[in-house]
Design a protein around this motif. Sequence first.
Motif, short mmCIF file in Angstrom:
data_model
loop_
_atom_site.label_atom_id
_atom_site.label_comp_id
_atom_site.label_asym_id
_atom_site.label_seq_id
_atom_site.Cartn_x
_atom_site.Cartn_y
_atom_site.Cartn_z
N GLU A 189 -6.02 16.84 13.42
CA GLU A 189 -6.12 15.23 13.95
C GLU A 189 -5.31 15.25 15.31
N ALA A 190 -3.97 15.56 15.00
CA ALA A 190 -3.08 15.54 16.14
C ALA A 190 -3.12 16.78 17.36
N HIS A 191 -3.99 17.27 17.16
CA HIS A 191 -4.60 18.56 18.25
C HIS A 191 -3.45 19.70 18.42
N ALA A 192 -2.75 19.59 17.15
CA ALA A 192 -1.61 20.67 17.08
C ALA A 192 -1.95 22.16 17.12
N ILE A 193 -3.15 22.09 16.29
CA ILE A 193 -3.98 23.39 16.09
C ILE A 193 -5.37 23.13 16.65
N VAL A 194 -6.10 24.22 16.76
CA VAL A 194 -7.54 24.20 16.93
C VAL A 194 -8.12 25.51 16.27
N GLU A 195 -9.28 25.27 16.08
CA GLU A 195 -10.19 26.29 15.29
C GLU A 195 -10.72 27.31 16.40
N GLU A 241 -13.15 29.03 18.19
CA GLU A 241 -14.70 28.81 18.34
C GLU A 241 -15.81 30.07 17.78
N HIS A 242 -15.10 31.38 18.18
CA HIS A 242 -16.02 32.32 17.59
C HIS A 242 -15.74 32.95 16.07
N HIS A 243 -14.52 32.80 15.37
CA HIS A 243 -14.15 33.36 14.13
C HIS A 243 -13.77 32.45 13.27
N GLY A 244 -13.45 30.95 13.51
CA GLY A 244 -13.08 29.95 12.67
C GLY A 244 -11.53 30.02 12.23
N TYR A 245 -10.63 30.77 12.78
CA TYR A 245 -9.22 30.90 12.51
C TYR A 245 -8.68 29.87 13.05
N MET A 246 -7.60 29.24 12.52
CA MET A 246 -6.91 28.10 13.09
C MET A 246 -5.99 28.94 14.06
N LYS A 247 -5.55 28.30 15.18
CA LYS A 247 -4.66 28.53 16.35
C LYS A 247 -3.71 27.48 16.66
N ASP A 248 -2.32 27.78 16.89
CA ASP A 248 -1.50 27.09 17.16
C ASP A 248 -1.55 26.72 18.97
N ARG A 249 -1.67 25.35 19.23
CA ARG A 249 -1.93 25.16 20.61
C ARG A 249 -0.55 25.12 21.33
N ALA A 250 0.67 25.19 20.68
CA ALA A 250 1.53 25.40 21.26
C ALA A 250 2.19 24.03 22.24
N ASP A 251 1.91 22.74 21.49
CA ASP A 251 1.95 21.54 22.27
C ASP A 251 2.93 21.11 21.26
N PRO A 252 4.10 20.72 22.05
CA PRO A 252 5.36 20.08 21.20
C PRO A 252 5.18 18.51 21.02
#
Length: 85
Positions: free
Chosen positions: A24-30, A32-43
Motif C-alpha cells: 500500500e505504501a509502495h515500498a515493495i512491488v510485485e 510483473e512476470h514471476h510474482g516475487y516481491m521486490k524492494d523499491r528502495a524508496d526511503p
Amino acid sequence: MPVIPMPKPSFKSLESYATGVLLEAHAIVECEHHGYMKDRADPHAWDRARDAAARQRFGNTSKDERLKALDEIMRSIGDTCPDCR
C-alpha cells in the motif's frame, strides 16, 4: 460521481498484514512476470509504511510487533526478482 472507498482486505496473519502495508505504501512491488516481491528502495515509502503500521491496528498486536514484522519482510525481499536474473 462520488468515490466509494474500497474496503481494506482482512489479513489472516501478521506477515500478510505487513506485506499489505508495504504494498500500500509502495515500498515493495510485485514482479510483473514471476510474482516475487521486490524492494523499491524508496526511503519515503518505507517511512510511510512504518507510520501506517504504527497507527493501524492488527488484532491484538503491539506497535513493536507490527514494526518488527515489517522489518522481517523487508529483510527477506531483494531489489531484483530471482527469476529475472
